[in-house]
Enzyme design. Structure first.
Site, PDB file in Angstrom:
ATOM      1  N   ARG A   1       0.608  -1.227   0.087  1.00  0.00           N
ATOM      2  CA  ARG A   1       0.035  -0.144   0.043  1.00  0.00           C
ATOM      3  C   ARG A   1       0.758   1.199  -0.082  1.00  0.00           C
ATOM      4  NH1 ARG A   1      -3.538  -1.303   4.485  1.00  0.00           N
ATOM      5  NH2 ARG A   1      -4.773  -2.414   3.079  1.00  0.00           N
TER       6      ARG A   1
ATOM      7  N   ASN B   1      -0.246  -0.329  13.249  1.00  0.00           N
ATOM      8  CA  ASN B   1       0.138  -1.495  12.433  1.00  0.00           C
ATOM      9  C   ASN B   1       1.340  -2.116  13.134  1.00  0.00           C
ATOM     10  OD1 ASN B   1      -1.368  -1.013   9.929  1.00  0.00           O
ATOM     11  ND2 ASN B   1      -0.409   0.931  10.052  1.00  0.00           N
TER      12      ASN B   1
ATOM     13  N   ASP C   1       4.488  -4.552   6.672  1.00  0.00           N
ATOM     14  CA  ASP C   1       3.467  -4.738   7.521  1.00  0.00           C
ATOM     15  C   ASP C   1       3.260  -6.075   7.866  1.00  0.00           C
ATOM     16  OD1 ASP C   1       0.509  -5.430   7.695  1.00  0.00           O
ATOM     17  OD2 ASP C   1       0.154  -3.405   7.372  1.00  0.00           O
TER      18      ASP C   1
ATOM     19  N   ASP D   1       0.582  -7.575   9.074  1.00  0.00           N
ATOM     20  CA  ASP D   1      -0.657  -7.947   9.159  1.00  0.00           C
ATOM     21  C   ASP D   1      -1.535  -7.821  10.416  1.00  0.00           C
ATOM     22  OD1 ASP D   1      -0.328  -9.483   6.881  1.00  0.00           O
ATOM     23  OD2 ASP D   1       0.559 -11.046   8.264  1.00  0.00           O
TER      24      ASP D   1
ATOM     25  N   ASP E   1      -3.122  -5.586  13.825  1.00  0.00           N
ATOM     26  CA  ASP E   1      -3.219  -4.300  13.815  1.00  0.00           C
ATOM     27  C   ASP E   1      -4.001  -4.240  15.273  1.00  0.00           C
ATOM     28  OD1 ASP E   1      -2.471  -3.380  11.115  1.00  0.00           O
ATOM     29  OD2 ASP E   1      -4.301  -4.465  10.660  1.00  0.00           O
TER      30      ASP E   1
ATOM     31  N   ASP F   1      -7.040  -8.849  12.876  1.00  0.00           N
ATOM     32  CA  ASP F   1      -6.319  -9.721  11.835  1.00  0.00           C
ATOM     33  C   ASP F   1      -5.530 -10.739  12.170  1.00  0.00           C
ATOM     34  OD1 ASP F   1      -7.673  -7.844   9.838  1.00  0.00           O
ATOM     35  OD2 ASP F   1      -6.070  -6.641  10.186  1.00  0.00           O
TER      36      ASP F   1
ATOM     37  N   GLU G   1      -5.303 -13.356   9.377  1.00  0.00           N
ATOM     38  CA  GLU G   1      -4.431 -12.932   8.420  1.00  0.00           C
ATOM     39  C   GLU G   1      -3.025 -13.168   8.523  1.00  0.00           C
ATOM     40  OE1 GLU G   1      -3.435  -9.107   5.432  1.00  0.00           O
ATOM     41  OE2 GLU G   1      -5.165  -8.773   7.229  1.00  0.00           O
TER      42      GLU G   1
END
Length: 175
Positions: free
Chosen positions: A23, A87, A103, A105, A107, A120, A123
């Site tokens: 991102r 994050n 990152d 994953d 959070d 998450d 994830e």
């Protein structure tokens, strides 16, 4: 530090453990920049996802990055208070006019009343297997989650009552 002068603009780039760009926040203004810490701000900035989709942030945000902490913190100023999105990530590096981090994953979303939720986890487990996160990394990340939760509970650093407001006032002087 070169490129991190107050009032200058930078990109924020988030990557995944495998090196893939995740991102990009197109423009953020530097409010304070050193080799160890970057405090930035943005409002209605363009964000591009790895699949090419774009969206625009809805509210002003103060971003906190540190070279020694495995997390970064975004304080979003909304009508009903300050919300934080944290994050769990690698410490940042600054290169090519961009703050860059990996990152991981996980959070933590923090509400104006300072209650919080870890997000998450599924994830994280999936990517941990897919990208072979080393065991030592798992330990580092979990320790930093505990450290971050202590900051939230103690209202330390970016979670202190005046932090976001003071940096937002500074941001307004540059706009």
């Amino acid at each position: 530090m070169d490129g991190l002068e107050p009032g200058s603009t930078i990109q924020i780039q988030s990557y995944k453990h495998n090196g893939q760009l995740h991102r990009v926040w197109d423009t953020s203004m530097v409010l304070k920049g050193t080799s160890n810490m970057v405090i930035g701000a943005n409002d209605k900035t363009l964000v591009t996802e790895s699949d090419g989709r774009t969206w625009t942030t809805r509210e002003p945000a103060i971003c906190y990055f540190h070279s020694k902490h495995w997390f970064n913190i975004i304080g979003m100023l909304r009508n009903d208070g300050i919300y934080y999105y944290c994050n769990i990530s690698s410490p940042f590096v600054f290169e090519e006019a961009a703050v860059k981090y990996i990152d991981y994953d996980l959070d933590i979303k923090v509400f104006p009343d300072m209650t919080f939720t870890l997000l998450d986890e599924d994830e994280y487990e999936l990517h941990s297997r897919q990208m072979n996160y080393p065991k030592v990394l798992d330990s580092i990340l979990k320790n930093n989650i505990e450290y971050l939760i202590r900051w939230i509970r103690q209202r330390k650093g970016p979670f202190s009552p005046e932090f976001v407001d003071q940096w937002y006032e500074r941001y307004l002087t540059y706009r």
